[in-house]
Write a protein that holds these residues in place. Structure first.
Motif, mmCIF file in Angstrom:
data_model
loop_
_atom_site.group_PDB
_atom_site.id
_atom_site.type_symbol
_atom_site.label_atom_id
_atom_site.label_comp_id
_atom_site.label_asym_id
_atom_site.label_seq_id
_atom_site.Cartn_x
_atom_site.Cartn_y
_atom_site.Cartn_z
ATOM 1 N N ARG A 326 -8.308 14.402 -12.280
ATOM 2 C CA ARG A 326 -7.383 13.727 -12.675
ATOM 3 C C ARG A 326 -6.343 14.837 -12.541
ATOM 4 O O ARG A 326 -6.823 16.063 -12.505
ATOM 5 C CB ARG A 326 -7.200 13.461 -14.343
ATOM 6 C CG ARG A 326 -8.313 12.567 -14.752
ATOM 7 C CD ARG A 326 -8.414 12.238 -16.219
ATOM 8 N NE ARG A 326 -8.115 13.321 -16.971
ATOM 9 C CZ ARG A 326 -9.083 13.935 -17.505
ATOM 10 N NH1 ARG A 326 -10.441 13.263 -17.436
ATOM 11 N NH2 ARG A 326 -9.145 14.847 -18.232
ATOM 12 N N PRO A 327 -4.844 14.502 -12.172
ATOM 13 C CA PRO A 327 -3.850 15.531 -12.150
ATOM 14 C C PRO A 327 -4.046 16.734 -13.004
ATOM 15 O O PRO A 327 -3.786 17.859 -12.739
ATOM 16 C CB PRO A 327 -2.649 14.918 -12.036
ATOM 17 C CG PRO A 327 -3.034 13.311 -11.631
ATOM 18 C CD PRO A 327 -4.327 13.012 -12.137
ATOM 19 N N ASP A 328 -4.094 16.328 -14.313
ATOM 20 C CA ASP A 328 -3.931 17.301 -15.568
ATOM 21 C C ASP A 328 -5.257 18.194 -15.362
ATOM 22 O O ASP A 328 -5.130 19.414 -15.652
ATOM 23 C CB ASP A 328 -4.073 16.537 -16.788
ATOM 24 C CG ASP A 328 -5.424 15.910 -17.036
ATOM 25 O OD1 ASP A 328 -5.507 15.020 -16.333
ATOM 26 O OD2 ASP A 328 -5.975 16.142 -18.329
ATOM 27 N N GLN A 329 -6.308 17.797 -14.856
ATOM 28 C CA GLN A 329 -7.659 18.666 -14.613
ATOM 29 C C GLN A 329 -7.267 19.480 -13.274
ATOM 30 O O GLN A 329 -7.568 20.910 -13.532
ATOM 31 C CB GLN A 329 -8.876 17.789 -14.288
ATOM 32 C CG GLN A 329 -9.335 17.226 -15.496
ATOM 33 C CD GLN A 329 -10.529 16.229 -15.040
ATOM 34 O OE1 GLN A 329 -10.497 15.275 -14.361
ATOM 35 N NE2 GLN A 329 -11.769 16.620 -15.863
ATOM 36 N N ARG A 330 -6.768 19.275 -12.471
ATOM 37 C CA ARG A 330 -6.687 19.846 -11.370
ATOM 38 C C ARG A 330 -5.804 20.938 -11.534
ATOM 39 O O ARG A 330 -5.864 21.973 -10.911
ATOM 40 C CB ARG A 330 -6.086 19.135 -10.236
ATOM 41 C CG ARG A 330 -6.327 19.555 -8.723
ATOM 42 C CD ARG A 330 -5.741 18.545 -7.633
ATOM 43 N NE ARG A 330 -5.997 19.096 -6.457
ATOM 44 C CZ ARG A 330 -5.554 19.887 -5.728
ATOM 45 N NH1 ARG A 330 -4.265 20.545 -6.063
ATOM 46 N NH2 ARG A 330 -5.750 20.217 -4.653
ATOM 47 N N ALA A 331 -4.712 20.786 -12.270
ATOM 48 C CA ALA A 331 -3.638 21.745 -12.413
ATOM 49 C C ALA A 331 -4.369 23.029 -13.578
ATOM 50 O O ALA A 331 -3.620 23.966 -13.256
ATOM 51 C CB ALA A 331 -2.479 20.978 -13.415
#
Length: 468
Positions: A326-331
């Motif tokens: 997910r974008p929040d994980q990748r960040a």
């Protein structure tokens, strides 16, 4: 038997328990106290649970009192690398991007250690996804090297290497896919064996991936191999069960007489070997010769194309994994790792295929180069440990693997390879000697390592916790 309880080897502890001279509870408490003095500076552990460890120690003590030890490691303080699943514990893989869920079962190495009676003190830390030769992590606090807190312990078995050198009990286990056991062993001055692929069952298995013991002595590594090498059907790449007498590792220095040993001083790729490391390995070679071994210089067999190919395939694998987040994980993933993975975006299918082909090319080259020798010795790493904060020795995500030219070929060829301390830099940092054997000759590598342990120069005292 002398020295502090936390400094005793596993073999000394077992002998003391059997003779009722030592108490597993007192030993575990001594180790925990020692960890408490070190850990604010070292940050080698995760899930350090003193009460759970002492509960295990009390159960072990009761079994020894009855004369019914559970197994060959009963009551011995032990740590397990964070990416080896332990039932009920989450496995973040070193990264803050992971959703934490408890593992349903113990992975094979953890199961074997528990069945053998080991007292599990803690899990040990690692960098994001195990893809760095350092203790830098977006999830764990930065791990440091006990010989010099400004330096890295190496990785990805960062916490395990630091814990072994610092005296967090005698037994530790890590994993290795390109050098992740041997590099921290070299930079922390300890012993490790990356076994033949499949010798120690692991779950999940993967090309080149191995679990192995990380200890201060060859004897303690041999002691761990007995339970760790037991069969487990979950590893589809495991070797057939074999009755290996791991206790037969200590055959004396005379074992070296007549052995043909290749001396590899140039990896053929990556970083040049630092002068102090080269000098220490050349001195080790002379010690082998004095003991009767036949030491012959080897030409390099790795190439930069091989190293870059493996790097590029691993970049694409990591990019695929990153894209599944997910974008929040990748960040949350370390920027260094993200930049490294994103660099694969423009790779064509042909490029990835050619990169993947280098794994097999490396395997063929390593086997052919070693065929004329009983064993091959080399530096474990071409460089001394980098700054603790550096993700890799080059600190360059586009040249991230320049330090694994000596270690990674033996992952791909599935050959056993150990790292043992062979000297110190002018600044007092350990220097690792790699000893590689033919495929399946794990016990032979232990025998040669033990013989070298007996002929090497006197070792310096293990580092002690800083005094405030």
């Amino acid at each position: 038997m002398t020295g502090a309880l936390h400094d005793l080897s596993a073999r000394e502890l077992i002998a003391g328990y059997r003779a009722k001279r030592l108490s597993p509870v007192e030993v575990t408490q001594s180790v925990l106290d020692h960890v408490g003095r070190w850990e604010p500076r070292l940050q080698a552990t995760w899930l350090l649970r003193p009460e759970a460890a002492l509960e295990q120690a009390r159960a072990a003590e009761a079994r020894w009192t009855r004369g019914e030890p559970l197994g060959p490691l009963d009551g011995v303080p032990t740590t397990i690398k964070e990416n080896i699943a332990t039932r009920g514990d989450p496995m973040p893989a070193g990264t803050a991007a992971t959703d934490l869920r408890p593992a349903a079962v113990d992975a094979p190495p953890a199961a074997r250690l528990k069945e053998a009676g080991a007292v599990i003190l803690a899990k040990t830390t690692m960098p994001d996804y195990g893809m760095l030769s350092s203790g830098l992590s977006s999830f764990h606090v930065l791990a440091r090297n006990p010989w010099d807190l400004s330096r890295t312990p190496g990785g990805s078995s960062a916490g395990a290497g630091a814990a072994a050198a610092a005296g967090y009990g005698p037994l530790h286990i890590g994993t290795d896919i390109g050098g992740s056991l041997r590099l921290p062993a070299a930079w922390c001055g300890i012993f490790t064996l990356k076994p033949s692929l499949g010798r120690i069952p692991i779950d999940p298995p993967y090309m080149g991936r191995a679990a192995g013991p990380m200890t201060r002595t060859v004897a303690d590594a041999a002691l761990m191999m007995a339970p760790l090498s037991l069969a487990d059907a979950r590893d589809s790449m495991s070797l057939p069960p074999e009755a290996i007498d791991w206790s037969g590792f200590d055959v004396g220095v005379e074992h070296l007489r007549g052995l043909r040993i290749g001396l590899l001083l140039d990896a053929g790729c990556g970083l040049a070997v630092e002068p102090e490391i080269r000098a220490a390995v050349e001195h080790a070679a002379r010690l082998f010769e004095r003991a009767g071994a036949i030491v012959e210089p080897m030409q390099p067999f790795m190439t930069q194309t091989m190293l870059d190919g493996m790097d590029h395939l691993w970049r694409m694998r990591s990019r695929v994994d990153m894209n599944a987040l997910r974008p929040d994980q990748r960040a949350k993933v370390l920027p260094y790792i993200r930049q490294w993975a994103d660099s694969a975006e423009g790779f064509s299918g042909e490029h990835v295929f050619r990169a993947f082909s280098q794994f097999h090319a490396t395997r063929v080259a390593a086997v052919a180069a070693c065929a004329g020798y009983d064993y091959v010795i080399s530096p474990t790493a071409p460089n001394l440990p980098a700054a603790a904060e550096a993700p890799s020795p080059t600190n360059d995500p586009l040249r991230p693997l320049e330090h694994i030219g000596f270690t990674v070929p033996f992952n791909m060829s599935e050959q056993p390879a150990a790292s043992i301390n062979c000297g110190y830099s002018s600044g007092g940092l350990p220097i690792g000697l790699q000893i590689a054997g033919r495929r399946f000759d794990d016990l032979g590598v232990l025998k040669v390592s033990r013989a070298f342990e007996q002929i090497r120069d006197p070792q310096r005292p293990w580092p002690e916790p800083p005094r405030d």
